[in-house]
Design an enzyme around this catalytic site. Structure first.
Site, short mmCIF file in Angstrom:
data_model
loop_
_atom_site.label_atom_id
_atom_site.label_comp_id
_atom_site.label_asym_id
_atom_site.label_seq_id
_atom_site.Cartn_x
_atom_site.Cartn_y
_atom_site.Cartn_z
N GLY A 1 0.81 -1.21 0.00
CA GLY A 1 0.00 0.00 0.00
C GLY A 1 0.84 1.26 0.00
O GLY A 1 2.07 1.24 0.15
N SER A 2 0.16 2.40 -0.14
CA SER A 2 0.86 3.67 -0.29
C SER A 2 1.61 4.09 0.96
O SER A 2 2.67 4.73 0.87
CB SER A 2 -0.15 4.76 -0.68
OG SER A 2 -1.17 4.88 0.29
N ASP B 1 2.43 -2.50 8.38
CA ASP B 1 1.50 -2.53 7.26
C ASP B 1 0.43 -1.48 7.46
O ASP B 1 0.24 -0.95 8.56
CB ASP B 1 0.86 -3.93 7.14
CG ASP B 1 0.37 -4.23 5.73
OD1 ASP B 1 0.37 -3.32 4.88
OD2 ASP B 1 -0.04 -5.39 5.47
N ASP C 1 -7.21 -0.18 5.43
CA ASP C 1 -8.24 0.61 4.76
C ASP C 1 -9.19 1.25 5.77
O ASP C 1 -9.78 2.29 5.50
CB ASP C 1 -9.03 -0.27 3.79
CG ASP C 1 -8.14 -0.81 2.69
OD1 ASP C 1 -7.44 -0.01 2.04
OD2 ASP C 1 -8.13 -2.04 2.48
N GLY D 1 -7.12 -5.07 2.24
CA GLY D 1 -7.35 -5.75 0.97
C GLY D 1 -7.76 -4.84 -0.15
O GLY D 1 -8.06 -5.31 -1.24
N GLY D 2 -7.75 -3.52 0.09
CA GLY D 2 -8.08 -2.60 -0.99
C GLY D 2 -7.11 -2.72 -2.16
O GLY D 2 -7.48 -2.44 -3.30
N GLU E 1 -0.79 -10.42 3.14
CA GLU E 1 -0.68 -9.53 4.29
C GLU E 1 -1.04 -10.24 5.59
O GLU E 1 -0.38 -10.05 6.61
CB GLU E 1 -1.58 -8.31 4.07
CG GLU E 1 -1.07 -7.36 3.00
CD GLU E 1 -2.05 -6.28 2.64
OE1 GLU E 1 -1.63 -5.31 1.97
OE2 GLU E 1 -3.24 -6.39 3.00
N LYS F 1 -8.56 6.88 7.96
CA LYS F 1 -8.80 5.46 8.24
C LYS F 1 -9.40 5.21 9.61
O LYS F 1 -9.78 4.09 9.93
CB LYS F 1 -7.48 4.68 8.09
CG LYS F 1 -6.75 4.94 6.77
CD LYS F 1 -7.63 4.65 5.56
CE LYS F 1 -6.95 5.05 4.25
NZ LYS F 1 -5.74 4.30 3.94
#
Length: 363
Positions: free
Chosen positions: A131-132, A190, A193, A204-205, A212, A230
């Site tokens: 993820g970002s 990690d 979302d 899981g986006g 993960e 979030k």
């Protein structure tokens, strides 16, 4: 300092030698007061405190940070984010929404790494999520730890994106299937979302939920890093796309029917468009079904006739559907509740806030 609002202080940046030290770990010179509070050091907040932050009783009149422009993901940064102190939130307010979000992610990433990796140079196995936000986690690790310490560490990705980030930063790469039986990662970083007050997560986006979860449950502790968007009073409140569910393609239609009977609101197979016609395909050759539900109860029991579910009960029901490989609900135990691995929930969640502070929610 208000314990509900963790702010990076300019004085700390000028006195601590986190970024330019080169000697062995026992030669580190830290200030008497740590740059970032460690878990349990009075710098963390309760669930109630996080959500009270948004109430009128807690006006956001705090110092803010103006960060340097984030580096590109594929270039190892030469320096950590620099900060300038101000007595208002003018700098943050002037930033574009995109810049503000990226700055908040970066702040949260640096604080989480400072709290859960910098003080532990003996850690040797580190999980890196997808993820970002994880872009900034890798940047923080590369910036805050000296090369002699990094050379003793091995990094385990959750997918192709984190694998590329690890390699681009020049870090030691290894895969989770090479982890010896009975061994655990020391820590995993990690994103998420959505995060509820009990640290249940929707993930899981980015379609990497199975890997993960494997890496998170293979770790002694999991640390979540996210931004202010979030934080949620209940899963399904802020994240409207639904719970990601990884399914066997031949069972996808049957799974959709089961989800509708359970009260899911128009579950759908996630499309691969615009890059790919048809369904999106995960690294495991599976499809993703996104299943929206009414906001999930943190406590209490489910009312299945109304389609109202408690988190753990829904998770248990979803994973039992034939054809479901894994679900994007991270629930149950956290790493503080047992050192034998298998915990899905984080021990702490770090949120970069709009005002330049970092909120920490602890298990």
């Amino acid at each position: 300092m208000n314990k509900h609002h963790l702010l990076l202080r300019g004085a700390s940046y000028s006195t601590v030698s986190l970024y330019k030290r080169s000697g062995p770990p026992h030669h580190l010179h830290l200030p008497a007061r740590p740059l970032f509070p460690s878990p349990g050091a009075g710098g963390t907040t309760t669930a109630a405190a996080v959500f009270n932050f948004f109430s009128p009783a807690h006006p956001r009149q705090h110092h803010s940070l103006t960060l340097s422009k984030p580096t590109r993901p594929h270039h190892r940064p030469l320096n950590p984010p620099t900060a300038k102190m101000s007595t208002s939130t003018t700098s943050a307010a002037a930033a574009s929404p995109t810049d503000l979000i990226e700055q908040s992610k970066r702040l949260a990433a640096f604080q989480s790494v400072t709290a859960h990796l910098v003080p532990y140079p003996h850690y040797t196995r580190i999980g890196i999520g997808s993820g970002s936000t994880v872009v900034y986690v890798v940047e923080a690790i590369s910036s805050l730890l000296p090369r002699d310490v990094l050379s003793t560490m091995t990094f385990y990705p959750t997918g192709a994106q984190s694998e590329e980030l690890i390699e681009a930063a020049g870090l030691n790469l290894q895969y989770i299937n090479k982890l010896a039986p009975g061994s655990l990662l020391d820590v995993c970083f990690d994103g998420a979302d959505e995060v509820d007050p009990a640290l249940n997560l929707i993930k899981g986006g980015g379609a990497c939920l199975w890997q993960e979860k494997i890496v998170a449950t293979s770790s002694k502790k999991f640390v979540c890093v996210a931004d202010f968007r979030k934080i949620s009073p209940a899963l399904g409140t802020m994240w409207k796309k639904g719970i990601p569910i990884e399914v066997l393609p031949l069972a996808a239609n049957r799974v959709l029917g089961e989800l509708e009977r359970m009260g899911s609101l128009s579950p759908k197979i996630r499309p691969g468009l615009p890059g790919k016609a048809g369904a999106i395909v995960t690294d495991n050759g599976m499809w993703i079904v996104d299943a929206p539900f009414k906001p999930l109860r943190v406590t209490g029991e489910s009312d299945r006739e109304k389609g109202e579910w408690q988190v753990d009960e829904l998770a248990d029901a979803l994973i039992k559907i034939p054809g479901v490989a894994e679900i994007g609900l991270f629930y149950g135990r956290n790493g503080n509740e047992g050192q034998g691995g298998g915990a899905q929930k984080p021990v702490e969640a770090y949120f970069g806030m709009e005002d330049g502070s970092v909120k920490v929610l602890s298990a």
